[in-house]
Each structure stands twice: as structure tokens, then as C-alpha cells.
Design a protein around this motif. Structure first.
Motif, PDB file in Angstrom:
ATOM      1  N   ILE A 174       0.958  -2.888  -6.296  1.00  0.00           N
ATOM      2  CA  ILE A 174       0.958  -1.626  -5.548  1.00  0.00           C
ATOM      3  C   ILE A 174      -0.436  -1.030  -5.649  1.00  0.00           C
ATOM      4  O   ILE A 174      -0.957  -0.851  -6.753  1.00  0.00           O
ATOM      5  CB  ILE A 174       2.000  -0.641  -6.112  1.00  0.00           C
ATOM      6  N   ILE A 175      -1.040  -0.735  -4.499  1.00  0.00           N
ATOM      7  CA  ILE A 175      -2.362  -0.108  -4.483  1.00  0.00           C
ATOM      8  C   ILE A 175      -2.236   1.308  -3.923  1.00  0.00           C
ATOM      9  O   ILE A 175      -1.249   1.635  -3.260  1.00  0.00           O
ATOM     10  CB  ILE A 175      -3.382  -0.939  -3.664  1.00  0.00           C
ATOM     11  N   ASN A 176      -3.212   2.139  -4.199  1.00  0.00           N
ATOM     12  CA  ASN A 176      -3.229   3.548  -3.788  1.00  0.00           C
ATOM     13  C   ASN A 176      -1.971   4.276  -4.282  1.00  0.00           C
ATOM     14  O   ASN A 176      -1.337   5.022  -3.544  1.00  0.00           O
ATOM     15  CB  ASN A 176      -3.351   3.679  -2.266  1.00  0.00           C
ATOM     16  N   ALA A 177      -1.631   4.095  -5.537  1.00  0.00           N
ATOM     17  CA  ALA A 177      -0.392   4.634  -6.106  1.00  0.00           C
ATOM     18  C   ALA A 177      -0.259   6.157  -6.007  1.00  0.00           C
ATOM     19  O   ALA A 177       0.817   6.646  -5.665  1.00  0.00           O
ATOM     20  CB  ALA A 177      -0.254   4.184  -7.553  1.00  0.00           C
ATOM     21  N   PRO A 178      -1.300   6.962  -6.276  1.00  0.00           N
ATOM     22  CA  PRO A 178      -1.096   8.415  -6.240  1.00  0.00           C
ATOM     23  C   PRO A 178      -0.968   8.999  -4.837  1.00  0.00           C
ATOM     24  O   PRO A 178      -0.716  10.185  -4.692  1.00  0.00           O
ATOM     25  CB  PRO A 178      -2.341   8.983  -6.918  1.00  0.00           C
ATOM     26  N   LYS A 179      -1.101   8.188  -3.798  1.00  0.00           N
ATOM     27  CA  LYS A 179      -1.096   8.716  -2.430  1.00  0.00           C
ATOM     28  C   LYS A 179       0.267   8.618  -1.757  1.00  0.00           C
ATOM     29  O   LYS A 179       0.380   8.779  -0.546  1.00  0.00           O
ATOM     30  CB  LYS A 179      -2.145   7.984  -1.597  1.00  0.00           C
ATOM     31  N   ALA A 180       1.320   8.363  -2.529  1.00  0.00           N
ATOM     32  CA  ALA A 180       2.673   8.311  -1.960  1.00  0.00           C
ATOM     33  C   ALA A 180       3.144   9.723  -1.633  1.00  0.00           C
ATOM     34  O   ALA A 180       2.663  10.707  -2.201  1.00  0.00           O
ATOM     35  CB  ALA A 180       3.636   7.649  -2.945  1.00  0.00           C
ATOM     36  N   LYS A 181       4.105   9.818  -0.700  1.00  0.00           N
ATOM     37  CA  LYS A 181       4.620  11.119  -0.275  1.00  0.00           C
ATOM     38  C   LYS A 181       5.923  11.428  -1.000  1.00  0.00           C
ATOM     39  O   LYS A 181       6.707  10.540  -1.306  1.00  0.00           O
ATOM     40  CB  LYS A 181       4.872  11.131   1.232  1.00  0.00           C
ATOM     41  N   PHE A 182       6.147  12.723  -1.237  1.00  0.00           N
ATOM     42  CA  PHE A 182       7.386  13.217  -1.827  1.00  0.00           C
ATOM     43  C   PHE A 182       7.914  14.328  -0.944  1.00  0.00           C
ATOM     44  O   PHE A 182       7.156  15.132  -0.421  1.00  0.00           O
ATOM     45  CB  PHE A 182       7.137  13.757  -3.236  1.00  0.00           C
ATOM     46  N   SER A 183       9.226  14.386  -0.775  1.00  0.00           N
ATOM     47  CA  SER A 183       9.810  15.418   0.077  1.00  0.00           C
ATOM     48  C   SER A 183      10.232  16.615  -0.762  1.00  0.00           C
ATOM     49  O   SER A 183      10.446  16.512  -1.977  1.00  0.00           O
ATOM     50  CB  SER A 183      11.026  14.852   0.825  1.00  0.00           C
ATOM     51  N   GLY A 184      10.340  17.746  -0.126  1.00  0.00           N
ATOM     52  CA  GLY A 184      10.817  18.953  -0.792  1.00  0.00           C
ATOM     53  C   GLY A 184       9.830  19.481  -1.824  1.00  0.00           C
ATOM     54  O   GLY A 184       8.622  19.351  -1.685  1.00  0.00           O
ATOM     55  N   ASP A 214       0.853  -1.182   0.000  1.00  0.00           N
ATOM     56  CA  ASP A 214       0.000   0.000   0.000  1.00  0.00           C
ATOM     57  C   ASP A 214       0.892   1.234   0.000  1.00  0.00           C
ATOM     58  O   ASP A 214       1.697   1.426   0.913  1.00  0.00           O
ATOM     59  CB  ASP A 214      -0.912  -0.016   1.223  1.00  0.00           C
ATOM     60  N   ALA A 215       0.775   2.080  -1.019  1.00  0.00           N
ATOM     61  CA  ALA A 215       1.645   3.244  -1.160  1.00  0.00           C
ATOM     62  C   ALA A 215       1.169   4.441  -0.345  1.00  0.00           C
ATOM     63  O   ALA A 215       1.882   5.434  -0.263  1.00  0.00           O
ATOM     64  CB  ALA A 215       1.733   3.640  -2.625  1.00  0.00           C
ATOM     65  N   TYR A 269      -1.983   0.031  -9.241  1.00  0.00           N
ATOM     66  CA  TYR A 269      -3.385   0.447  -9.294  1.00  0.00           C
ATOM     67  C   TYR A 269      -3.579   1.729  -8.493  1.00  0.00           C
ATOM     68  O   TYR A 269      -2.948   1.934  -7.449  1.00  0.00           O
ATOM     69  CB  TYR A 269      -4.298  -0.656  -8.758  1.00  0.00           C
ATOM     70  N   CYS A 270      -4.482   2.593  -8.988  1.00  0.00           N
ATOM     71  CA  CYS A 270      -4.705   3.905  -8.366  1.00  0.00           C
ATOM     72  C   CYS A 270      -5.515   3.831  -7.081  1.00  0.00           C
ATOM     73  O   CYS A 270      -5.344   4.666  -6.199  1.00  0.00           O
ATOM     74  CB  CYS A 270      -5.411   4.824  -9.348  1.00  0.00           C
ATOM     75  N   ASP A 271      -6.414   2.875  -6.977  1.00  0.00           N
ATOM     76  CA  ASP A 271      -7.240   2.794  -5.778  1.00  0.00           C
ATOM     77  C   ASP A 271      -6.904   1.535  -4.993  1.00  0.00           C
ATOM     78  O   ASP A 271      -5.955   0.835  -5.302  1.00  0.00           O
ATOM     79  CB  ASP A 271      -8.728   2.843  -6.149  1.00  0.00           C
TER      80      ASP A 271
END
Length: 139
Positions: free
Chosen positions: A57-67, A20-21, A126-128
Motif C-alpha cells: 500500500i502506497i500513499n497510506a495517509p491520503k485515504a479518505k474517511f467519512s463523517g 494506491d490509497a 508506505y507513507c509516500d
């Protein structure tokens, strides 16, 4: 005398791993995915054999990015014709094509050979939270 056992392609047992991302740092998640696809986490790892697992990988767009990567980092494409260079920011890629973003990042960490191309095919993004591979995933 101890001899290292080399794995054979027909002896490899592949698992299905769901990650889960949501809330995870993108780079660390992608590095973990590359290790799982390659099979380096297994004791039977052999460099010239594809002994990795399937990764979902599920919930792909919900990953965090720094900076300020979301606004500053750019991805370029070129068709081969003059003046055809196009660029998209990380934010645009994450909103429109998160599957492509994950595959691009993981592909850079895998071997650049036929072996690497077969490994990347075992990655499903997958996005969801829903995915059609629930029958394969062991609980």
C-alpha cells in the motif's frame, strides 16, 4: 464425479499487488487488502493454507474517511499495569503511524491463528509513493 482440488503450500504462486490509497475510502481499501492477503480472490483458495498474495500500500495517509471519524474515533492501548490506558484519535494515528493503523484494521479481518499471523506479514505499508519492492512487482 467432480472433486474439489485442495491447494498445497508448495503449489501456491504469489503475486505482488500495489494499491494506491490516495483518494480511496479506508474501510473499503482495507477489506480488499484482507481478501487479497487471504487468497479468496483465487480459484485455488483453501481455508487452511496461506494462498494469498503480497500487498503493498502506497500513499497510506491520503485515504479518505467519512463523517467525523478523524476526531471522534479512538484507539486504546493498555500495558497491563493499573492506570496505563492510553488513547489516540484516528487523526493522530494517521499522522504519526499510518502503517500501524492499516495493520491493525487488516488484522481484525484475518483469522486469529498462526495462519493469520503469517498472512499479515505479507502486508507492506508506505507513507509516500516510493517502495523498495519494485523488483518483485510485475507490470
Amino acid at each position: 464425479m467432480n472433486i474439489t482440488k485442495m491447494a498445497k503450500a508448495n503449489e501456491i504462486k504469489r503475486d505482488w499487488i500495489v494499491l494506491d490509497a490516495e483518494g480511496k475510502i479506508f474501510g473499503r481499501l482495507v477489506a480488499e487488502v484482507a481478501t487479497l492477503l487471504r487468497g479468496k480472490h483465487k480459484p485455488c483458495y483453501t481455508p487452511n493454507i496461506d494462498c494469498g498474495d503480497f500487498v503493498v500500500i502506497i500513499n497510506a495517509p491520503k485515504a479518505k474517511f467519512s463523517g467525523v471519524k478523524l476526531e471522534d474515533k479512538e484507539y486504546f492501548t493498555h500495558s497491563g499495569y493499573f492506570g496505563s490506558t492510553k488513547s489516540k484519535t484516528l487523526k493522530e494515528m494517521l499522522e504519526k503511524h499510518p502503517e500501524k493503523l492499516y495493520k491493525l484494521a487488516v488484522r481484525g479481518m484475518l483469522p486469529k491463528t498462526k495462519l493469520g499471523r503469517t498472512m499479515i506479514k505479507k502486508l507492506k505499508v508506505y507513507c509516500d509513493g516510493n517502495h523498495p519492492h519494485s523488483a518483485q512487482v510485475s507490470k
